[in-house]
Every structure is written in structure tokens, then in C-alpha cells.
Design a protein around this motif. Structure first.
Motif, PDB file in Angstrom:
ATOM      1  N   UNK A 169       4.177  -4.969  -2.165  1.00  0.00           N
ATOM      2  CA  UNK A 169       3.339  -5.726  -1.231  1.00  0.00           C
ATOM      3  C   UNK A 169       3.931  -7.088  -0.873  1.00  0.00           C
ATOM      4  N   UNK A 170       4.179  -7.973  -1.862  1.00  0.00           N
ATOM      5  CA  UNK A 170       4.720  -9.292  -1.489  1.00  0.00           C
ATOM      6  C   UNK A 170       6.119  -9.216  -0.888  1.00  0.00           C
ATOM      7  N   UNK A 171       6.933  -8.280  -1.382  1.00  0.00           N
ATOM      8  CA  UNK A 171       8.283  -8.140  -0.829  1.00  0.00           C
ATOM      9  C   UNK A 171       8.207  -7.722   0.638  1.00  0.00           C
ATOM     10  N   UNK A 172       7.333  -6.761   0.931  1.00  0.00           N
ATOM     11  CA  UNK A 172       7.174  -6.310   2.311  1.00  0.00           C
ATOM     12  C   UNK A 172       6.659  -7.417   3.217  1.00  0.00           C
ATOM     13  N   UNK A 216       9.666  -9.804   3.956  1.00  0.00           N
ATOM     14  CA  UNK A 216      10.635  -9.217   4.882  1.00  0.00           C
ATOM     15  C   UNK A 216       9.994  -8.982   6.248  1.00  0.00           C
ATOM     16  N   UNK A 217       8.698  -8.658   6.268  1.00  0.00           N
ATOM     17  CA  UNK A 217       7.994  -8.515   7.532  1.00  0.00           C
ATOM     18  C   UNK A 217       7.972  -9.821   8.307  1.00  0.00           C
ATOM     19  N   UNK A 218       7.800 -10.935   7.592  1.00  0.00           N
ATOM     20  CA  UNK A 218       7.830 -12.253   8.220  1.00  0.00           C
ATOM     21  C   UNK A 218       9.200 -12.513   8.844  1.00  0.00           C
ATOM     22  N   UNK A 219      10.250 -12.171   8.098  1.00  0.00           N
ATOM     23  CA  UNK A 219      11.613 -12.347   8.622  1.00  0.00           C
ATOM     24  C   UNK A 219      11.840 -11.468   9.842  1.00  0.00           C
ATOM     25  N   UNK A 250       3.865  -5.778   4.597  1.00  0.00           N
ATOM     26  CA  UNK A 250       3.302  -5.509   3.280  1.00  0.00           C
ATOM     27  C   UNK A 250       2.760  -4.086   3.191  1.00  0.00           C
ATOM     28  N   UNK A 251       2.062  -3.667   4.233  1.00  0.00           N
ATOM     29  CA  UNK A 251       1.443  -2.337   4.229  1.00  0.00           C
ATOM     30  C   UNK A 251       2.489  -1.233   4.244  1.00  0.00           C
ATOM     31  N   UNK A 252       3.475  -1.353   5.131  1.00  0.00           N
ATOM     32  CA  UNK A 252       4.451  -0.261   5.225  1.00  0.00           C
ATOM     33  C   UNK A 252       5.336  -0.181   3.982  1.00  0.00           C
ATOM     34  N   UNK A 253       5.618  -1.332   3.355  1.00  0.00           N
ATOM     35  CA  UNK A 253       6.392  -1.297   2.111  1.00  0.00           C
ATOM     36  C   UNK A 253       5.587  -0.618   1.006  1.00  0.00           C
ATOM     37  N   UNK A 254       4.313  -0.976   0.911  1.00  0.00           N
ATOM     38  CA  UNK A 254       3.458  -0.394  -0.117  1.00  0.00           C
ATOM     39  C   UNK A 254       3.300   1.110   0.090  1.00  0.00           C
ATOM     40  N   UNK A 255       3.016   1.522   1.330  1.00  0.00           N
ATOM     41  CA  UNK A 255       2.803   2.943   1.621  1.00  0.00           C
ATOM     42  C   UNK A 255       4.081   3.742   1.387  1.00  0.00           C
ATOM     43  N   UNK A 282      13.512   0.966   8.014  1.00  0.00           N
ATOM     44  CA  UNK A 282      13.350   1.401   9.395  1.00  0.00           C
ATOM     45  C   UNK A 282      12.079   0.804   9.999  1.00  0.00           C
ATOM     46  N   UNK A 283      11.017   0.783   9.209  1.00  0.00           N
ATOM     47  CA  UNK A 283       9.768   0.203   9.688  1.00  0.00           C
ATOM     48  C   UNK A 283       9.898  -1.279  10.000  1.00  0.00           C
ATOM     49  N   UNK A 284      10.652  -2.007   9.182  1.00  0.00           N
ATOM     50  CA  UNK A 284      10.841  -3.443   9.407  1.00  0.00           C
ATOM     51  C   UNK A 284      11.668  -3.700  10.657  1.00  0.00           C
ATOM     52  N   UNK A 285      12.659  -2.851  10.922  1.00  0.00           N
ATOM     53  CA  UNK A 285      13.417  -2.960  12.171  1.00  0.00           C
ATOM     54  C   UNK A 285      12.483  -2.730  13.369  1.00  0.00           C
ATOM     55  N   UNK A 286      11.594  -1.771  13.239  1.00  0.00           N
ATOM     56  CA  UNK A 286      10.626  -1.497  14.311  1.00  0.00           C
ATOM     57  C   UNK A 286       9.694  -2.678  14.535  1.00  0.00           C
TER      58      UNK A 286
END
Length: 247
Positions: free
Chosen positions: A10-13, A16-19, A84-89, A105-109
């Protein structure tokens, strides 16, 4: 389910999502996307660690810069939550190797969607990264999945280009950007035979968005809904939820 891994993701996602959102917004403004210190979009004041804690900082600051009180782009908050959500899922549903690739891939999207939402243009580099990661995820499912992805990519690209030509001939406007076509092809390399599900879902979400947002020109940024639909269908495919219907 890897519950502990999902909680740690969660926190890692979120970070990275913020970045990812920051990179997408900087690209949209024509700035260096992948480097440079975090700063306020309004007054350009460099931000300390306390002002960049994902989700928490946005809520604590009331969505505005502490120095100039200019609104913080809501995309930052949305990207942090989605990251956070996509990393957790991903970690909760897939083996670790597949989970890392799907999350990446989700973070690139997320980055691509942020850029498209601002300037109605998708970065080619993001589509290339999606294609590479998509092929990698297909390889984890087997060579038949890679072949299905290649066929789907060709068919998807051909169908969407024909659709653009038809719209252009009838209305003088292709309706669908070339960036959307490239992203759809990149996703098809991952989705294979499940690609029509993602495209149909994106079309449905796009129509709903037009009805709700009611843009003056009747058009929306299609990249975000295509990205969301593609990732959701791809995760279901990677997790084996389609069973033997789709390799």
C-alpha cells in the motif's frame, strides 16, 4: 492471498503512484518528466518531505500549497490512491513476479492517463513501456499467450485505424487519437483474446463520462478510461479468472 505483502504494498504503491502522476503532468507541460525535485505547480517552491507524504499531505494541506495556497492538482491525490490500490491488488492476487510487472504496468498507465487528461495526448514512451511489460506478462502465461497478444495487437490496430478513417470520412474528425490507438495496441499484446472486453468496457465508461461531464465539444480524454479498463481486464486475465476461455 499474500495479506502481509498486500499491506506492505500500500505505502509503496502510493509513493510510486505519486511519482507516476508527477511524471505525467511534467511531460504534459513539456518539462523533464523523470528527474527534478518536487515543487509547487503554482509558485515553484521546492517541497520538503513533510509536504510530499502521499495522500496524507494532500488531506492535511486541504489540497492547496502551504506557501501560496494555489490548488494542488487533484491528479496527485488520485494517482497516489490508485497507485496504492493497484499495488495492493496486484500483490494480493498474483505471484510476486507477475504482481511486480502488473503493478509497474499499472503505474505507467497512471502516468499516461495523467498526461492525456491535461493535454489530450498520450506519451509514446508510455505506450512502448506498456507493450514491453505486456509482452513480459504474456510470457509468464506461456508462448500461446504471446502469440495471441501479437494477433490481437495487429487486429486491434487495424480495426481502430479503420474506425478512425470512417469517422474522418463521415464527420471530418477521426474521433480517436493516434495515441489511443497505440496504447490499445500495446495493451492488446498483454490482453490477447480478452482485448475486446477491455475496449468495450472503455467505450462504455467513455459514454458514461460524456453523459456525466457533458464537455462542450462532446469529447473526452479516452486514454484514462482505456488505461483503467485494460489494466482491470489484464489483471483478471493474469489471475486466471477467465479460466480456459482465454490463454
Amino acid at each position: 492471498m499474500n495479506l502481509l505483502g498486500a499491506i506492505l504494498a500500500l505505502p509503496v504503491g502510493a509513493v510510486v503512484g505519486s511519482f507516476a502522476v508527477t511524471a505525467g503532468l511534467r511531460w504534459a507541460r513539456g518539462e523533464q518528466a523523470l528527474s527534478g525535485r518536487s515543487r509547487c505547480d503554482g509558485c515553484a517552491t521546492p517541497l520538503g518531505y513533510g509536504a510530499t507524504v502521499p495522500i496524507v499531505s494532500y488531506v492535511r494541506l486541504g489540497g492547496a500549497c502551504a506557501c501560496c495556497r494555489a490548488p494542488i492538482h487533484r491528479g496527485h491525490f488520485v494517482g497516489e490512491v490508485l497507485g496504492a490500490v493497484l499495488a495492493m491488488v496486484s500483490v494480493a492476487t498474483l505471484p510476486i513476479g507477475s504482481a511486480l510487472a502488473a503493478a509497474a504496468l499499472g503505474l505507467v498507465l497512471i502516468a499516461a492517463a495523467a498526461a492525456d487528461a491535461v493535454v489530450r495526448r498520450l506519451p509514446d514512451l508510455a505506450s512502448l513501456a506498456v507493450a514491453i511489460l505486456g509482452v513480459g506478462l504474456s510470457l509468464l502465461r506461456g508462448p500461446e499467450a504471446v502469440l495471441a497478444g501479437l494477433v490481437a495487437g495487429v487486429l486491434t490496430g487495424g480495426a481502430l485505424l479503420l474506425l478512425r478513417r470512417g469517422f474522418a470520412a463521415r464527420r471530418g474528425d477521426p474521433g480517436l487519437g493516434l495515441g489511443d490507438v497505440k496504447l490499445a495496441i500495446a495493451l492488446a499484446l498483454w490482453l490477447g483474446a480478452a482485448t475486446p472486453w477491455a475496449v468495450a468496457l472503455a467505450g462504455l465508461f467513455g459514454l458514461l463520462q460524456v453523459r456525466v461531464a457533458k464537455p462542450a465539444d462532446g469529447r473526452i480524454a479516452f486514454g484514462p478510461v482505456l488505461a483503467a479498463s485494460g489494466w482491470v481486464v489484464g489483471l483478471a486475465l493474469q489471475a486466471g479468472l477467465f479460466g480456459d476461455l482465454i490463454p
